[in-house]
Design a protein around this motif. Structure first.
Motif, mmCIF file in Angstrom:
data_model
loop_
_atom_site.group_PDB
_atom_site.id
_atom_site.type_symbol
_atom_site.label_atom_id
_atom_site.label_comp_id
_atom_site.label_asym_id
_atom_site.label_seq_id
_atom_site.Cartn_x
_atom_site.Cartn_y
_atom_site.Cartn_z
ATOM 1 N N PHE A 227 41.999 6.780 -16.862
ATOM 2 C CA PHE A 227 40.614 6.561 -17.304
ATOM 3 C C PHE A 227 39.690 7.595 -16.667
ATOM 4 C CE2 PHE A 227 42.957 2.582 -17.340
ATOM 5 C CZ PHE A 227 42.819 2.210 -18.676
ATOM 6 N N PRO A 228 39.812 8.848 -17.114
ATOM 7 C CA PRO A 228 39.020 9.943 -16.533
ATOM 8 C C PRO A 228 37.524 9.650 -16.545
ATOM 9 C CG PRO A 228 40.653 10.786 -18.097
ATOM 10 C CD PRO A 228 40.640 9.289 -18.248
ATOM 11 N N GLY A 229 36.882 9.969 -15.418
ATOM 12 C CA GLY A 229 35.441 9.770 -15.309
ATOM 13 C C GLY A 229 35.009 8.374 -14.920
ATOM 14 N N PHE A 230 35.974 7.450 -14.754
ATOM 15 C CA PHE A 230 35.595 6.076 -14.407
ATOM 16 C C PHE A 230 34.973 6.044 -13.018
ATOM 17 C CE2 PHE A 230 36.078 1.787 -12.834
ATOM 18 C CZ PHE A 230 35.763 1.012 -13.938
ATOM 19 N N ASN A 231 33.791 5.442 -12.940
ATOM 20 C CA ASN A 231 33.074 5.386 -11.663
ATOM 21 C C ASN A 231 32.204 4.142 -11.623
ATOM 22 O OD1 ASN A 231 31.913 6.015 -9.198
ATOM 23 N ND2 ASN A 231 30.418 7.424 -10.062
ATOM 24 N N ALA A 232 32.489 3.262 -10.685
ATOM 25 C CA ALA A 232 31.717 2.017 -10.558
ATOM 26 C C ALA A 232 31.343 1.764 -9.103
ATOM 27 C CB ALA A 232 32.504 0.837 -11.119
ATOM 28 N N ALA A 233 31.014 2.835 -8.373
ATOM 29 C CA ALA A 233 30.642 2.676 -6.966
ATOM 30 C C ALA A 233 29.294 1.970 -6.848
ATOM 31 C CB ALA A 233 30.579 4.033 -6.283
ATOM 32 N N LEU A 234 29.126 1.243 -5.769
ATOM 33 C CA LEU A 234 27.858 0.567 -5.482
ATOM 34 C C LEU A 234 27.050 1.480 -4.567
ATOM 35 C CD1 LEU A 234 26.149 -2.016 -5.704
ATOM 36 C CD2 LEU A 234 27.348 -2.893 -3.707
ATOM 37 N N TRP A 235 26.048 2.154 -5.130
ATOM 38 C CA TRP A 235 25.277 3.110 -4.341
ATOM 39 C C TRP A 235 23.999 2.474 -3.776
ATOM 40 C CZ3 TRP A 235 20.621 3.333 -6.681
ATOM 41 C CH2 TRP A 235 20.553 3.170 -8.074
ATOM 42 N N TRP A 236 23.467 3.140 -2.747
ATOM 43 C CA TRP A 236 22.258 2.661 -2.070
ATOM 44 C C TRP A 236 21.287 3.810 -1.866
ATOM 45 C CZ3 TRP A 236 21.540 -2.464 -0.759
ATOM 46 C CH2 TRP A 236 22.659 -3.283 -0.907
ATOM 47 N N GLY A 237 20.001 3.497 -1.999
ATOM 48 C CA GLY A 237 18.968 4.498 -1.775
ATOM 49 C C GLY A 237 17.734 3.881 -1.157
ATOM 50 N N ILE A 238 16.797 4.747 -0.765
ATOM 51 C CA ILE A 238 15.540 4.304 -0.152
ATOM 52 C C ILE A 238 14.373 4.820 -0.991
ATOM 53 C CG2 ILE A 238 14.016 4.575 1.861
ATOM 54 C CD1 ILE A 238 16.444 4.444 3.639
ATOM 55 N N TRP A 239 13.385 3.939 -1.198
ATOM 56 C CA TRP A 239 12.191 4.262 -1.989
ATOM 57 C C TRP A 239 10.934 3.849 -1.239
ATOM 58 C CZ3 TRP A 239 16.786 2.922 -4.033
ATOM 59 C CH2 TRP A 239 17.263 3.646 -5.145
ATOM 60 N N ALA A 240 9.804 4.449 -1.646
ATOM 61 C CA ALA A 240 8.471 4.053 -1.193
ATOM 62 C C ALA A 240 7.661 3.673 -2.428
ATOM 63 C CB ALA A 240 7.797 5.211 -0.445
ATOM 64 N N PRO A 241 6.546 2.994 -2.257
ATOM 65 C CA PRO A 241 5.703 2.683 -3.428
ATOM 66 C C PRO A 241 5.223 3.952 -4.120
ATOM 67 C CG PRO A 241 5.037 1.374 -1.518
ATOM 68 C CD PRO A 241 5.995 2.410 -1.013
ATOM 69 N N ALA A 242 5.110 3.905 -5.440
ATOM 70 C CA ALA A 242 4.553 5.037 -6.182
ATOM 71 C C ALA A 242 3.139 5.320 -5.687
ATOM 72 C CB ALA A 242 4.526 4.722 -7.673
ATOM 73 N N GLY A 243 2.786 6.592 -5.626
ATOM 74 C CA GLY A 243 1.472 6.969 -5.129
ATOM 75 C C GLY A 243 1.464 7.326 -3.659
ATOM 76 N N THR A 244 2.609 7.171 -3.002
ATOM 77 C CA THR A 244 2.711 7.584 -1.599
ATOM 78 C C THR A 244 2.474 9.097 -1.522
ATOM 79 O OG1 THR A 244 4.292 5.825 -1.099
ATOM 80 C CG2 THR A 244 4.231 7.696 0.420
ATOM 81 N N PRO A 245 1.640 9.574 -0.591
ATOM 82 C CA PRO A 245 1.337 11.011 -0.512
ATOM 83 C C PRO A 245 2.604 11.872 -0.489
ATOM 84 C CG PRO A 245 -0.090 9.785 0.956
ATOM 85 C CD PRO A 245 0.899 8.801 0.427
ATOM 86 N N SER A 246 2.556 12.983 -1.197
ATOM 87 C CA SER A 246 3.746 13.830 -1.330
ATOM 88 C C SER A 246 4.239 14.360 0.007
ATOM 89 C CB SER A 246 3.449 15.000 -2.270
ATOM 90 O OG SER A 246 2.363 15.787 -1.783
ATOM 91 N N PRO B 233 0.842 -1.207 0.000
ATOM 92 C CA PRO B 233 0.000 0.000 0.000
ATOM 93 C C PRO B 233 0.877 1.258 0.000
ATOM 94 C CG PRO B 233 -0.769 -1.576 1.634
ATOM 95 C CD PRO B 233 0.546 -2.091 1.143
ATOM 96 N N PRO B 234 0.548 2.258 -0.800
ATOM 97 C CA PRO B 234 1.365 3.478 -0.867
ATOM 98 C C PRO B 234 1.051 4.446 0.263
ATOM 99 C CG PRO B 234 -0.439 3.633 -2.420
ATOM 100 C CD PRO B 234 -0.550 2.272 -1.785
ATOM 101 N N ASP B 235 1.311 3.997 1.480
ATOM 102 C CA ASP B 235 0.957 4.804 2.648
ATOM 103 C C ASP B 235 2.163 5.258 3.457
ATOM 104 O OD1 ASP B 235 1.747 2.378 3.688
ATOM 105 O OD2 ASP B 235 -0.213 1.840 4.514
ATOM 106 N N GLY B 236 3.375 4.929 2.973
ATOM 107 C CA GLY B 236 4.578 5.363 3.679
ATOM 108 C C GLY B 236 5.047 4.428 4.769
ATOM 109 N N TYR B 237 4.389 3.282 4.918
ATOM 110 C CA TYR B 237 4.778 2.360 5.985
ATOM 111 C C TYR B 237 5.608 1.177 5.482
ATOM 112 C CZ TYR B 237 1.777 4.992 9.091
ATOM 113 O OH TYR B 237 1.243 6.010 9.844
ATOM 114 N N THR B 238 5.825 1.083 4.185
ATOM 115 C CA THR B 238 6.701 0.068 3.614
ATOM 116 C C THR B 238 7.710 0.756 2.710
ATOM 117 O OG1 THR B 238 4.916 -1.581 3.635
ATOM 118 C CG2 THR B 238 6.851 -2.062 2.275
ATOM 119 N N LEU B 239 8.993 0.598 3.028
ATOM 120 C CA LEU B 239 10.058 1.257 2.289
ATOM 121 C C LEU B 239 11.031 0.216 1.744
ATOM 122 C CD1 LEU B 239 10.839 4.113 4.865
ATOM 123 C CD2 LEU B 239 9.241 4.184 2.924
#
Length: 332
Positions: free
Chosen positions: A252-271, A98-104
């Motif tokens: 090798f200018p610009g070489f970048n292969a870092a493993l990044w991490w982020g957090i998301w919520a379901p689409a439709g979660t109130p702004s 459910p897009p209610d902000g309680y599951t990330l």
């Protein structure tokens, strides 16, 4: 309504009809406002889902974030592990929540842009970026290569004779090495393993020649003299090991292969919920406490707004898709 009529009769007796009607109207408006009011977010525990097993190298980072973000929100955040299928099981569980902000969702690029099922980014709302896990090119202690250029020169003169390991097809360590091969024009044989940890013993023993590995797993083996760094795969030198040069600065200018991490919520979660989560997450990722924990884990702190994470991920999506196409990288 019967009770309201009785109240109106009593008030008319004491205040007169006009004042009584005004008082009743105000009472009804207040009752309606209370009935329609929603409890402030969050009013119950949250879940943070990740596609890795408990006890892995990402677990301490995830547990620290859940604890600190939960303290900011005034609610417990339960860390839920859903490993399997390269992280797509975890992504699917959040997409369908459910897009209610309680599951990330806590995720790296693998199930979102490298080997996605469908278009998961269209079904998620970005909250914020939390970390970069620097990757470094490591070789056995007995390797003849003392720096990246020595390896590149040998590989060009001996196509197909060197090997590299990875955590499997489509893993960030696989994509990163294929990126280096493509930019340097090298022919190095890929040896996929079932997980990054399985490749390390073969690297130490010399069965494979090199491995793009995370700081958190490579540092102990480097410190014990079993492995040696050739370069870090980020744009800038890592604060964790600033003496290790980047691959970018070694030709090798610009070489970048870092493993990044982020957090998301379901689409439709109130702004307003997305904005609150993003705001509180930014506070957490900028604290000295989290930075100190990250340093011990071999992780570089990152912080962003939801909009910045969305823009970053889409740029990464284009970059990886172009690389896969141009270098003809096999993903399975």
């Amino acid at each position: 309504m019967r009770h309201m009529r009785l109240l109106q009769n009593v008030l008319e007796t004491t205040l007169g009809r006009p004042l009584a009607m005004a008082a009743v109207a105000a009472t009804l408006a207040a009752a309606s406002a209370v009935a329609g009011a929603q409890p402030s977010y969050p009013d119950k525990p949250l879940r943070l889902v990740m596609g890795f097993a408990a006890g892995g190298s990402v677990d301490p980072m995830a547990r620290t974030i859940t604890r600190m973000l939960g303290e900011r929100l005034g609610q417990t955040i339960v860390l839920e592990h859903k490993p399997g299928a390269g992280g797509t099981i975890a992504v699917g569980s959040v997409v369908n929540a459910p897009p209610d902000g309680y599951t990330l969702l806590l995720s790296n690029p693998g199930p979102l842009i490298v080997k996605p099922q469908g278009d998961p980014l269209s079904k998620l709302s970005a909250i914020g970026r939390v970390a970069d896990m620097p990757l470094a090119l490591v070789v056995p202690a007995g390797s003849p290569f003392k720096n990246l250029q020595e390896m590149v020169v040998f590989a060009k003169a001996n196509p197909g004779k060197l090997t590299y390991g990875s955590g499997g097809y489509g893993a960030t360590t696989h994509i990163g090495m294929e990126m280096l091969k493509h930019e340097a024009g090298l022919d190095i044989v890929h040896v996929p393993y079932k997980g990054q940890a399985a490749a390390t013993p073969d690297l130490i023993s010399g069965r494979i020649d090199m491995l793009l590995d995370g700081w958190n797993s490579s540092i102990p083996n480097v410190q014990s003299g079993k492995l040696r760094y050739l370069g870090v795969a980020t744009l800038n030198r890592s604060a964790i090991k600033p003496d290790v040069p980047t691959i970018a600065e070694q030709g090798f200018p610009g070489f970048n292969a870092a493993l990044w991490w982020g957090i998301w919520a379901p689409a439709g979660t109130p702004s307003d919920v997305v904005e609150k989560l993003g705001r509180e997450l930014q506070v957490v990722t900028q604290t000295d406490e989290l930075k100190n924990v990250y340093k011990q884990l071999g992780v570089d702190p990152q912080s962003s707004t939801p909009e910045q994470l969305t823009a970053f991920v889409h740029s990464e999506q284009v970059r990886v898709q172009n690389l896969v196409k141009d270098a003809n990288i096999r993903l399975d």
